[in-house]
Design a protein around this motif. Structure first.
Motif, PDB file in Angstrom:
ATOM      1  N   PHE A   1      -5.764  -1.967 -27.234  1.00 45.96           N
ATOM      2  CA  PHE A   1      -4.546  -1.163 -27.400  1.00 45.96           C
ATOM      3  C   PHE A   1      -3.511  -1.913 -28.241  1.00 45.96           C
ATOM      4  O   PHE A   1      -2.847  -1.322 -29.101  1.00 45.96           O
ATOM      5  CB  PHE A   1      -3.965  -0.812 -26.028  1.00 45.96           C
ATOM      6  N   ILE A   2      -3.381  -3.232 -28.015  1.00 45.59           N
ATOM      7  CA  ILE A   2      -2.454  -4.029 -28.814  1.00 45.59           C
ATOM      8  C   ILE A   2      -2.848  -3.974 -30.294  1.00 45.59           C
ATOM      9  O   ILE A   2      -2.002  -3.837 -31.186  1.00 45.59           O
ATOM     10  CB  ILE A   2      -2.416  -5.482 -28.311  1.00 45.59           C
ATOM     11  N   THR A   3      -4.144  -4.071 -30.559  1.00 40.79           N
ATOM     12  CA  THR A   3      -4.631  -3.973 -31.944  1.00 40.79           C
ATOM     13  C   THR A   3      -4.294  -2.618 -32.539  1.00 40.79           C
ATOM     14  O   THR A   3      -3.869  -2.516 -33.697  1.00 40.79           O
ATOM     15  CB  THR A   3      -6.148  -4.214 -31.990  1.00 40.79           C
ATOM     16  N   TRP A   4      -4.480  -1.563 -31.749  1.00 42.20           N
ATOM     17  CA  TRP A   4      -4.155  -0.212 -32.218  1.00 42.20           C
ATOM     18  C   TRP A   4      -2.665  -0.105 -32.554  1.00 42.20           C
ATOM     19  O   TRP A   4      -2.295   0.449 -33.603  1.00 42.20           O
ATOM     20  CB  TRP A   4      -4.525   0.812 -31.141  1.00 42.20           C
ATOM     21  N   VAL A   5      -1.815  -0.642 -31.697  1.00 35.82           N
ATOM     22  CA  VAL A   5      -0.367  -0.589 -31.938  1.00 35.82           C
ATOM     23  C   VAL A   5      -0.013  -1.374 -33.199  1.00 35.82           C
ATOM     24  O   VAL A   5       0.822  -0.931 -34.010  1.00 35.82           O
ATOM     25  CB  VAL A   5       0.402  -1.143 -30.721  1.00 35.82           C
ATOM     26  N   ALA A   6      -0.648  -2.532 -33.390  1.00 35.95           N
ATOM     27  CA  ALA A   6      -0.353  -3.357 -34.570  1.00 35.95           C
ATOM     28  C   ALA A   6      -0.729  -2.635 -35.857  1.00 35.95           C
ATOM     29  O   ALA A   6       0.047  -2.630 -36.831  1.00 35.95           O
ATOM     30  CB  ALA A   6      -1.091  -4.691 -34.470  1.00 35.95           C
ATOM     31  N   TYR A   7      -1.902  -2.017 -35.886  1.00 39.21           N
ATOM     32  CA  TYR A   7      -2.296  -1.291 -37.097  1.00 39.21           C
ATOM     33  C   TYR A   7      -1.456  -0.029 -37.291  1.00 39.21           C
ATOM     34  O   TYR A   7      -1.149   0.351 -38.432  1.00 39.21           O
ATOM     35  CB  TYR A   7      -3.783  -0.940 -37.059  1.00 39.21           C
ATOM     36  N   ALA A   8      -1.073   0.611 -36.197  1.00 40.44           N
ATOM     37  CA  ALA A   8      -0.170   1.754 -36.317  1.00 40.44           C
ATOM     38  C   ALA A   8       1.169   1.316 -36.890  1.00 40.44           C
ATOM     39  O   ALA A   8       1.772   2.006 -37.735  1.00 40.44           O
ATOM     40  CB  ALA A   8       0.022   2.416 -34.951  1.00 40.44           C
ATOM     41  N   GLY A   9       1.656   0.144 -36.459  1.00 38.64           N
ATOM     42  CA  GLY A   9       2.892  -0.399 -36.999  1.00 38.64           C
ATOM     43  C   GLY A   9       2.767  -0.702 -38.487  1.00 38.64           C
ATOM     44  O   GLY A   9       3.704  -0.476 -39.264  1.00 38.64           O
ATOM     45  N   TYR A  10       1.601  -1.216 -38.899  1.00 42.97           N
ATOM     46  CA  TYR A  10       1.379  -1.500 -40.316  1.00 42.97           C
ATOM     47  C   TYR A  10       1.417  -0.219 -41.138  1.00 42.97           C
ATOM     48  O   TYR A  10       2.081  -0.166 -42.192  1.00 42.97           O
ATOM     49  CB  TYR A  10       0.037  -2.198 -40.494  1.00 42.97           C
ATOM     50  N   LEU A  11       0.715   0.803 -40.679  1.00 46.76           N
ATOM     51  CA  LEU A  11       0.684   2.066 -41.430  1.00 46.76           C
ATOM     52  C   LEU A  11       2.076   2.685 -41.498  1.00 46.76           C
ATOM     53  O   LEU A  11       2.465   3.266 -42.522  1.00 46.76           O
ATOM     54  CB  LEU A  11      -0.312   3.034 -40.787  1.00 46.76           C
ATOM     55  N   HIS A  12       2.830   2.568 -40.421  1.00 44.98           N
ATOM     56  CA  HIS A  12       4.203   3.080 -40.427  1.00 44.98           C
ATOM     57  C   HIS A  12       5.074   2.261 -41.387  1.00 44.98           C
ATOM     58  O   HIS A  12       5.894   2.824 -42.124  1.00 44.98           O
ATOM     59  CB  HIS A  12       4.789   3.030 -39.022  1.00 44.98           C
ATOM     60  N   ALA A  13       4.876   0.935 -41.397  1.00 43.62           N
ATOM     61  CA  ALA A  13       5.664   0.079 -42.285  1.00 43.62           C
ATOM     62  C   ALA A  13       5.396   0.419 -43.742  1.00 43.62           C
ATOM     63  O   ALA A  13       6.308   0.385 -44.575  1.00 43.62           O
ATOM     64  CB  ALA A  13       5.346  -1.391 -42.009  1.00 43.62           C
ATOM     65  N   ARG A  14       4.132   0.746 -44.062  1.00 51.99           N
ATOM     66  CA  ARG A  14       3.807   1.097 -45.452  1.00 51.99           C
ATOM     67  C   ARG A  14       4.508   2.363 -45.911  1.00 51.99           C
ATOM     68  O   ARG A  14       4.682   2.586 -47.104  1.00 51.99           O
ATOM     69  CB  ARG A  14       2.290   1.262 -45.611  1.00 51.99           C
ATOM     70  N   SER A  15       4.895   3.217 -44.971  1.00 56.56           N
ATOM     71  CA  SER A  15       5.585   4.455 -45.336  1.00 56.56           C
ATOM     72  C   SER A  15       7.102   4.297 -45.278  1.00 56.56           C
ATOM     73  O   SER A  15       7.827   5.254 -45.527  1.00 56.56           O
ATOM     74  CB  SER A  15       5.155   5.600 -44.408  1.00 56.56           C
ATOM     75  N   THR A  16       7.564   3.095 -44.919  1.00 52.31           N
ATOM     76  CA  THR A  16       8.998   2.823 -44.836  1.00 52.31           C
ATOM     77  C   THR A  16       9.391   1.938 -46.005  1.00 52.31           C
ATOM     78  O   THR A  16       8.819   0.854 -46.192  1.00 52.31           O
ATOM     79  CB  THR A  16       9.332   2.119 -43.510  1.00 52.31           C
TER      80      THR A  16
END
Length: 367
Positions: A313-328
């Motif tokens: 789950f931590i890995t999932w959150v980290a990659y979700a954060g990365y994808l969100h950061a790329r759109s910011t």
């Protein structure tokens, strides 16, 4: 033939298949080593190419000439005229650059390109040997070859090479991955056959489910693709620093110039890593969901915050954060790249760290 004789014959056959699997894995390692040296030859010959010589000439201008700006000398019948060359624009807008991709490891050298093609051919042969080794391991125990860390490792590295070869087959410009991928695959297989090796054995009851084929196979695919994305991200950081230095008037060292001048542009590497990670992220989401369903079938609950579940789950959150950061806007580029590397680090710890150092319900597979 008596039942005892059949049992003995089956055991002998399984031992033979296990030995064949080991032989194939060692053979793959030998061929990967040859591919590694071929990739080295590609980089070394490319460093002597016209691209490297041109890059050195462009970065070796005298300080006075740099102060005046780049010049071009034009000879005419009446004498010599010195004309100013238009300034090269490396930034099309804030935070972006208009920089072309490098020519690749061969650097435009025909002999270097030949060694690169030989390396790819050897890598393909090694991949086939390794894949056959994985299949022989599966046949020796008559199950999916993902019951312990050794089996996971040899399958994971095979899938990573398969992803690389697939991208090449689709005519993607990714041969720059070859040397880095082959090096780490050799390290992975070396770790597998020395530290993680486990004799062929049947699964514990909790793993005897069709969910093994669904959950673990998708986890392996995700890990292999995440790894390819992490290599692209790491190289992006180096190339971005190189372009920053050039843009600010600095002079990178000869080694940095020789290697990074031939890599894809930072923007290309950033886009490659993002697309790879974004493409596999939904499959990682499915992997966690499939694991929860399997947990309910095996242990009577979907989620129990077991260490493996927690780090997934931590890995999932980290990659979700990365994808969100790329759109910011404020988090594109290097900041997002750091998050991507942290996310892959979480994946690595989820596999190696949790399996080796942490006890939990997922500890049944052993080392």
């Amino acid at each position: 033939m008596t039942s005892a004789a059949v049992t003995e014959l089956a055991a002998t056959t399984n031992e033979t298949l296990a030995a064949l699997s080991n032989l194939l894995i060692y053979s793959a390692m030998a061929v990967y080593t040859l591919a590694f040296f071929a990739y080295i030859a590609e980089w070394l010959l490319g460093s002597r190419s016209k691209v490297a010589r041109t890059a050195a000439a462009l970065t070796a201008r005298p300080a006075a000439a740099e102060a005046e700006g780049p010049k071009v000398t034009v000879k005419s019948a009446g004498g010599t005229a010195v004309l100013e060359r238009p300034k090269v624009v490396v930034r099309s807008s804030a935070g972006t650059r208009d920089v072309p991709d490098g020519p690749g490891a061969h650097g435009g050298d025909e002999q270097g390109d030949l060694y690169g093609r030989i390396a790819v051919s050897l890598g393909t042969l090694a991949f086939l040997l390794q894949a056959c080794g994985v299949i022989a391991r599966a046949a020796s125990v008559q199950r999916a070859p993902w019951g312990n860390m050794y089996e996971f490792n040899i399958t994971f590295s095979a899938v990573a090479v398969g992803v690389y070869l697939l991208l090449l087959a689709l005519r993607k410009n990714v041969r720059w991955l070859g040397l880095f991928l082959t090096t780490t695959v050799l390290l992975d297989l070396g770790l597998a056959v020395t530290v993680l090796y486990t004799e062929s054995a049947q699964l514990v009851p909790a793993l005897r489910s069709y969910w093994l084929y669904i959950h673990v196979s998708t986890a392996i695919i995700c890990g292999a693709v995440f790894y390819v994305g992490a290599v692209g991200t790491l190289l992006y950081l180096f190339r971005d620093s190189y372009e920053n230095k050039l843009a600010s008037g600095g002079r990178p060292g000869r080694f940095a110039t020789s290697v990074l001048e031939r890599m894809p542009a930072a923007a290309s590497l950033d886009k490659f890593a993002y697309r790879v990670n974004a493409a596999v992220f939904p499959l990682w989401t499915f992997t966690i969901i499939a694991g929860a369903i399997w947990a309910e079938s095996a242990w009577g609950r979907y989620w129990g915050w077991d260490p493996k579940e927690t780090w997934s789950f931590i890995t999932w959150v980290a990659y979700a954060g990365y994808l969100h950061a790329r759109s910011t806007a404020g988090w594109k580029g290097r900041k997002a790249a750091y998050i991507a590397l942290i996310a892959f680090g979480c994946w690595l710890f989820n596999y190696y760290g949790v399996n080796i150092f942490v006890s939990g319900k997922h500890s049944y597979a052993g080392v």
